[in-house]
Design a protein around this motif. Sequence first.
Motif, PDB file in Angstrom:
ATOM      1  N   ALA A   1       0.832  -1.199   0.000  1.00 54.68           N
ATOM      2  CA  ALA A   1       0.000   0.000   0.000  1.00 54.68           C
ATOM      3  C   ALA A   1       0.870   1.254   0.000  1.00 54.68           C
ATOM      4  O   ALA A   1       1.868   1.331   0.724  1.00 54.68           O
ATOM      5  N   VAL A   2       0.489   2.219  -0.797  1.00 52.19           N
ATOM      6  CA  VAL A   2       1.134   3.533  -0.740  1.00 52.19           C
ATOM      7  C   VAL A   2       0.767   4.162   0.612  1.00 52.19           C
ATOM      8  O   VAL A   2      -0.401   4.105   1.024  1.00 52.19           O
ATOM      9  N   PRO A   3       1.743   4.716   1.351  1.00 51.56           N
ATOM     10  CA  PRO A   3       1.404   5.315   2.647  1.00 51.56           C
ATOM     11  C   PRO A   3       0.233   6.288   2.529  1.00 51.56           C
ATOM     12  O   PRO A   3       0.170   7.102   1.617  1.00 51.56           O
ATOM     13  N   ARG A   4      -0.724   6.115   3.445  1.00 53.01           N
ATOM     14  CA  ARG A   4      -1.928   6.943   3.519  1.00 53.01           C
ATOM     15  C   ARG A   4      -2.796   6.818   2.261  1.00 53.01           C
ATOM     16  O   ARG A   4      -3.662   7.655   2.012  1.00 53.01           O
TER      17      ARG A   4
ATOM     18  N   SER B   1       9.206   1.716   1.975  1.00 50.92           N
ATOM     19  CA  SER B   1       8.283   2.590   1.243  1.00 50.92           C
ATOM     20  C   SER B   1       9.023   3.723   0.539  1.00 50.92           C
ATOM     21  O   SER B   1       8.618   4.155  -0.538  1.00 50.92           O
ATOM     22  N   SER B   2      10.125   4.194   1.128  1.00 51.26           N
ATOM     23  CA  SER B   2      10.865   5.283   0.491  1.00 51.26           C
ATOM     24  C   SER B   2      11.513   4.817  -0.812  1.00 51.26           C
ATOM     25  O   SER B   2      11.479   5.522  -1.825  1.00 51.26           O
ATOM     26  N   ARG B   3      12.070   3.607  -0.804  1.00 54.73           N
ATOM     27  CA  ARG B   3      12.693   3.079  -2.017  1.00 54.73           C
ATOM     28  C   ARG B   3      11.631   2.693  -3.045  1.00 54.73           C
ATOM     29  O   ARG B   3      11.795   2.922  -4.254  1.00 54.73           O
ATOM     30  N   ALA B   4      10.524   2.122  -2.583  1.00 49.05           N
ATOM     31  CA  ALA B   4       9.447   1.759  -3.510  1.00 49.05           C
ATOM     32  C   ALA B   4       8.957   2.977  -4.273  1.00 49.05           C
ATOM     33  O   ALA B   4       8.651   2.899  -5.468  1.00 49.05           O
TER      34      ALA B   4
ATOM     35  N   THR C   1       2.848   2.383  -9.552  1.00 49.33           N
ATOM     36  CA  THR C   1       1.661   2.160  -8.735  1.00 49.33           C
ATOM     37  C   THR C   1       0.564   1.550  -9.604  1.00 49.33           C
ATOM     38  O   THR C   1       0.495   1.800 -10.812  1.00 49.33           O
ATOM     39  N   VAL C   2      -0.278   0.747  -8.958  1.00 45.83           N
ATOM     40  CA  VAL C   2      -1.370   0.093  -9.673  1.00 45.83           C
ATOM     41  C   VAL C   2      -2.652   0.231  -8.858  1.00 45.83           C
ATOM     42  O   VAL C   2      -2.627   0.399  -7.629  1.00 45.83           O
ATOM     43  N   GLY C   3      -3.782   0.161  -9.546  1.00 42.69           N
ATOM     44  CA  GLY C   3      -5.085   0.127  -8.892  1.00 42.69           C
ATOM     45  C   GLY C   3      -5.573  -1.297  -8.758  1.00 42.69           C
ATOM     46  O   GLY C   3      -5.022  -2.221  -9.379  1.00 42.69           O
ATOM     47  N   PRO C   4      -6.592  -1.523  -7.954  1.00 36.97           N
ATOM     48  CA  PRO C   4      -7.089  -2.881  -7.740  1.00 36.97           C
ATOM     49  C   PRO C   4      -7.451  -3.613  -9.030  1.00 36.97           C
ATOM     50  O   PRO C   4      -7.245  -4.827  -9.136  1.00 36.97           O
ATOM     51  N   GLU C   5      -7.968  -2.879 -10.020  1.00 41.53           N
ATOM     52  CA  GLU C   5      -8.384  -3.527 -11.262  1.00 41.53           C
ATOM     53  C   GLU C   5      -7.204  -4.125 -12.035  1.00 41.53           C
ATOM     54  O   GLU C   5      -7.403  -4.981 -12.901  1.00 41.53           O
ATOM     55  N   GLU C   6      -5.991  -3.674 -11.723  1.00 43.59           N
ATOM     56  CA  GLU C   6      -4.797  -4.155 -12.429  1.00 43.59           C
ATOM     57  C   GLU C   6      -4.074  -5.259 -11.675  1.00 43.59           C
ATOM     58  O   GLU C   6      -3.045  -5.758 -12.149  1.00 43.59           O
TER      59      GLU C   6
END
Length: 235
Positions: A83-86, A108-111, A117-122
């Motif tokens: 998950a992307v923070p927040r 998370s900083s390196r990611a 980033t992807v959405g649930p549909e992907e």
Amino acid sequence: MDVESGKRAIRERVWAALDQAHAVEPPGAAGHIPSFIGAEEAARQLADLDVWQQAQVVKANPDKAQLPVRETALREQKLLYMAVPRIATPKPFYLLDPAQVGVDAASSSRAAEVAETVGPEEMRPVDLVMCGSVAVDHRGVRIGKGAGFSDIEMGLLAEVGLLGPHTTIVTTVHQLQVVDEELPETEHDFRVDLIVTPNEVLRCAPAPRPKGIVWEHLSAEKIAAIPALAARQPK
């Protein structure tokens, strides 16, 4: 006492107990998913389980406490969604493919630097969900730090059918975070199947999976602050 007040009191008590026991690093548990000492050992306990070894797709929270779990997933060539923070981006999950990124992308900083980033549909169906907790009881009821992000992430996945009976939900915690009393819960809360501490693995009774976003539990401000929710809000 209402549910939210009850949850708040339990958080404060567990955070204080962790601080008193010098069980978090860096010091200061309050306001966080506790970065508990022993997180590496908890990750090793999890990695020994068949359910982990059989999982090919893992979804995880971005908190430091679960960093060793995310590193293990990438090291063992599992596809990892973090998950992307927040949940702050329109596509709210980092795609961490071990064929494309190194183990250092588990932070998370390196990611943020190397992963798309992807959405649930992907996304692919999820075999194992790793979530952070402030407290958890023996039924698998958990309490997070109070922002509701984990519940929303799970709801987003459930809306598009990525969670099912095959999905195992796990939390790694310090022993002090496992409480004997029954924790309060609401309709939007989800339960975990496994609680993994540095010392033991606790198996909880099967519980229903989240069915989706419980929109009536979200304020207009919360929906507006999370792009993935705003884009999906029923008209």
